[in-house]
Design an enzyme around this catalytic site. Structure first.
Site, PDB file in Angstrom:
ATOM      1  N   PHE A   1       0.984  -1.050   0.087  1.00 29.06           N
ATOM      2  CA  PHE A   1       0.043  -0.095  -0.041  1.00 29.06           C
ATOM      3  C   PHE A   1       0.921   1.186  -0.092  1.00 29.06           C
ATOM      4  O   PHE A   1       1.839   1.428   0.832  1.00 29.06           O
ATOM      5  CB  PHE A   1      -1.007  -0.039   1.170  1.00 29.06           C
ATOM      6  CG  PHE A   1      -2.189   1.158   1.169  1.00 29.06           C
ATOM      7  CD1 PHE A   1      -2.915   0.884   0.210  1.00 29.06           C
ATOM      8  CD2 PHE A   1      -1.896   1.884   2.152  1.00 29.06           C
ATOM      9  CE1 PHE A   1      -3.962   1.926   0.055  1.00 29.06           C
ATOM     10  CE2 PHE A   1      -3.105   3.068   1.914  1.00 29.06           C
ATOM     11  CZ  PHE A   1      -3.967   2.837   0.873  1.00 29.06           C
TER      12      PHE A   1
ATOM     13  N   ASP B   1       1.673  -5.531   7.830  1.00 31.80           N
ATOM     14  CA  ASP B   1       0.330  -4.773   7.703  1.00 31.80           C
ATOM     15  C   ASP B   1      -0.675  -5.520   7.472  1.00 31.80           C
ATOM     16  O   ASP B   1      -0.872  -6.323   6.523  1.00 31.80           O
ATOM     17  CB  ASP B   1       0.478  -3.741   6.521  1.00 31.80           C
ATOM     18  CG  ASP B   1      -0.898  -2.771   6.543  1.00 31.80           C
ATOM     19  OD1 ASP B   1      -1.762  -3.133   6.948  1.00 31.80           O
ATOM     20  OD2 ASP B   1      -0.622  -1.592   5.909  1.00 31.80           O
TER      21      ASP B   1
ATOM     22  N   TYR C   1     -11.391  -0.220  10.367  1.00 28.24           N
ATOM     23  CA  TYR C   1     -12.662   0.306   9.710  1.00 28.24           C
ATOM     24  C   TYR C   1     -13.046  -0.522   8.550  1.00 28.24           C
ATOM     25  O   TYR C   1     -13.999  -0.438   7.978  1.00 28.24           O
ATOM     26  CB  TYR C   1     -12.625   1.637   9.271  1.00 28.24           C
ATOM     27  CG  TYR C   1     -11.233   1.914   8.465  1.00 28.24           C
ATOM     28  CD1 TYR C   1     -11.149   1.922   7.291  1.00 28.24           C
ATOM     29  CD2 TYR C   1     -10.255   2.671   9.224  1.00 28.24           C
ATOM     30  CE1 TYR C   1     -10.082   2.071   6.550  1.00 28.24           C
ATOM     31  CE2 TYR C   1      -9.113   2.922   8.554  1.00 28.24           C
ATOM     32  CZ  TYR C   1      -9.051   2.542   7.044  1.00 28.24           C
ATOM     33  OH  TYR C   1      -7.751   2.951   6.397  1.00 28.24           O
ATOM     34  N   LYS C   2     -12.096  -1.420   8.160  1.00 29.35           N
ATOM     35  CA  LYS C   2     -12.816  -2.331   6.914  1.00 29.35           C
ATOM     36  C   LYS C   2     -13.332  -3.611   7.649  1.00 29.35           C
ATOM     37  O   LYS C   2     -14.419  -3.380   8.048  1.00 29.35           O
ATOM     38  CB  LYS C   2     -11.492  -2.777   6.431  1.00 29.35           C
ATOM     39  CG  LYS C   2     -10.426  -1.824   5.699  1.00 29.35           C
ATOM     40  CD  LYS C   2      -9.397  -2.119   5.070  1.00 29.35           C
ATOM     41  CE  LYS C   2      -8.304  -1.116   4.806  1.00 29.35           C
ATOM     42  NZ  LYS C   2      -8.861  -0.354   3.665  1.00 29.35           N
TER      43      LYS C   2
ATOM     44  N   ARG D   1     -12.701  -3.993  -7.765  1.00 27.85           N
ATOM     45  CA  ARG D   1     -12.211  -4.387  -6.678  1.00 27.85           C
ATOM     46  C   ARG D   1     -13.513  -4.942  -5.745  1.00 27.85           C
ATOM     47  O   ARG D   1     -14.535  -3.932  -5.606  1.00 27.85           O
ATOM     48  CB  ARG D   1     -11.305  -3.932  -5.814  1.00 27.85           C
ATOM     49  CG  ARG D   1     -10.668  -4.469  -4.661  1.00 27.85           C
ATOM     50  CD  ARG D   1      -9.807  -3.656  -4.128  1.00 27.85           C
ATOM     51  NE  ARG D   1     -10.426  -2.602  -3.318  1.00 27.85           N
ATOM     52  CZ  ARG D   1      -9.881  -1.996  -2.034  1.00 27.85           C
ATOM     53  NH1 ARG D   1      -8.429  -2.367  -1.663  1.00 27.85           N
ATOM     54  NH2 ARG D   1     -10.308  -1.179  -1.506  1.00 27.85           N
TER      55      ARG D   1
END
Length: 398
Positions: A114, A185, A210-211, A357
């Site tokens: 990322f 991560d 938050y995912k 995605r």
């Protein structure tokens, strides 16, 4: 007892007419979260005022909820704490790992990582100077690039674009054999796949909530430090709440015990209340069941899309054991196609340059969602419904 996914789906607010396949970017609202946050606002903040730090246990929430997340990622009790943002936690973990390897100056990562993680690494190397450097290689070349000059290997376990999954245990073994430490991560792993940090002999790990963990937009991040390292870590961000005795108001920093020293700023109490409501759902869930259902959903989606939409190219690994809980397809008009999907109630997202995605989150995603999304995607592709100016205008968030 097997996880009851019909029951867990009923615990989320899912708007009528929407097929939500973007929980890998932002989880939906747990039904209990609004009431829990309102209770925190009115009953704790409103009635207790500042005494709620003690009376309502606000100060202890980052550790208590950290242990509940720890169960989902195979962490030892007392090794996870919450607070701040994921980028800050990446910086903390990376700086601490480098400090533990003072004779080495190279951070190794991959080009699929990322970008924010790479930005933090680049900024840290500039700050440190004196020959510190970030080296990136293709994801499939990481193992061969682990050499005795590497200080820290920094990887995202599940690639945010394609869902490609690194072999955590294998890479940790290779890094440790070379004398390096590893920072993971888990942004696309926690709550998505089975993770065993303790079993893999992990050093550091970070992630967001938050995912898949559904704490809401801007929810706090978490950090894991292996117990064997925790008392030797010297935090680069030596915040007030990481001090051994914050309310002694010492002018000199003295790190707290173990994982406590990785706290930095004031905990986001309202966001932690929302996360607490979500973790009440997760406490009912077995990660093995989550992973098995995720594979069922994603395999059905791939089969359906490839049969119905031959113009789309699978960008994720075909082997479900080599990917996380998301599936990506590539198309030159990927952005416009995704906007057409969203306009018709199927919410996924787009990642440059050409990736559509889709996230599969068994707590609330069903086979009916999968078949419905495939049917709508087929209609869009068969009739070129994406080919409209409004679908090609890029919004700030994609």
């Amino acid at each position: 007892m097997a996880t009851d996914f019909t029951r867990t789906r009923a615990m989320f607010h899912l708007p009528d007419g929407v097929i939500y396949l973007d929980g890998n970017s932002l989880g939906p609202l747990p039904m209990a979260a609004a009431e829990r946050v309102q209770s925190c606002i009115e009953g704790e903040w409103g009635e207790m005022l500042i005494t709620a730090w003690n009376r309502a246990g606000w100060m202890n929430k980052p550790r208590a909820l950290g242990d509940r997340i720890g169960r989902l990622i195979g962490a030892e009790p007392g090794s996870v704490v919450l607070g701040d943002t994921l980028s800050i936690k990446v910086y903390q973990a990376l700086a601490s790992a480098l400090d533990l390897r003072p004779d080495r100056k190279v951070i190794l990562s991959d080009t699929g990582n990322f970008p924010s993680d790479l930005y933090m690494a680049e900024g840290l190397t500039r700050t440190l100077g004196e020959g510190y450097a970030l080296c990136t290689v293709a994801p499939e070349a990481v193992e061969d690039a682990i050499t005795p000059d590497i200080a820290v290997l920094m990887l995202t376990e599940v690639d945010y674009r394609t869902g490609r999954k690194h072999d955590m245990k294998r890479l940790i073994e290779k890094a440790h054999a070379a004398g390096a430490l590893v920072v993971w991560d888990l942004a696309h792993s926690a709550g998505a796949i089975e993770v065993d940090l303790a079993g893999a002999d992990a050093d550091f790990a970070v992630g967001c909530t938050y995912k898949y963990l559904n704490s809401g937009p801007g929810g706090p991040a978490f950090i894991y430090v292996a117990p064997r390292l925790a008392e030797n870590v010297q935090p680069a961000l030596s915040g007030w709440l990481g001090h051994d005795a914050p309310f002694a108001f010492d002018l000199d920093y003295r790190p707290g015990a173990g994982i406590e020293r990785m706290r930095v700023g004031t905990p986001p109490v309202l966001q932690l209340a929302a996360l607490e409501a979500s973790l009440d759902i997760w406490d009912r869930v077995a990660m093995a069941d989550i992973r098995a259902r995720s594979i069922e959903l994603s395999e059905a989606f791939i089969k359906g899309v490839e049969a119905a939409c031959p113009a789309l190219t699978l960008a994720s690994p075909r082997d479900p054991l080599q990917r996380g809980s998301q599936v990506s397809f590539a198309h030159a008009q990927g952005y416009a196609i995704m906007q057409a999907l969203i306009a018709r109630g199927v919410i996924g997202d787009f990642r440059a340059p050409d990736i559509l995605r889709f996230g599969f989150t068994p707590l609330y995603t069903t086979m009916e969602d999968v078949s419905g999304a495939v049917a709508i995607l087929k209609e869009i592709m068969d009739n070129a419904l994406w080919d409209r100016p409004e679908y090609k205008t890029r919004a700030r968030v994609t």
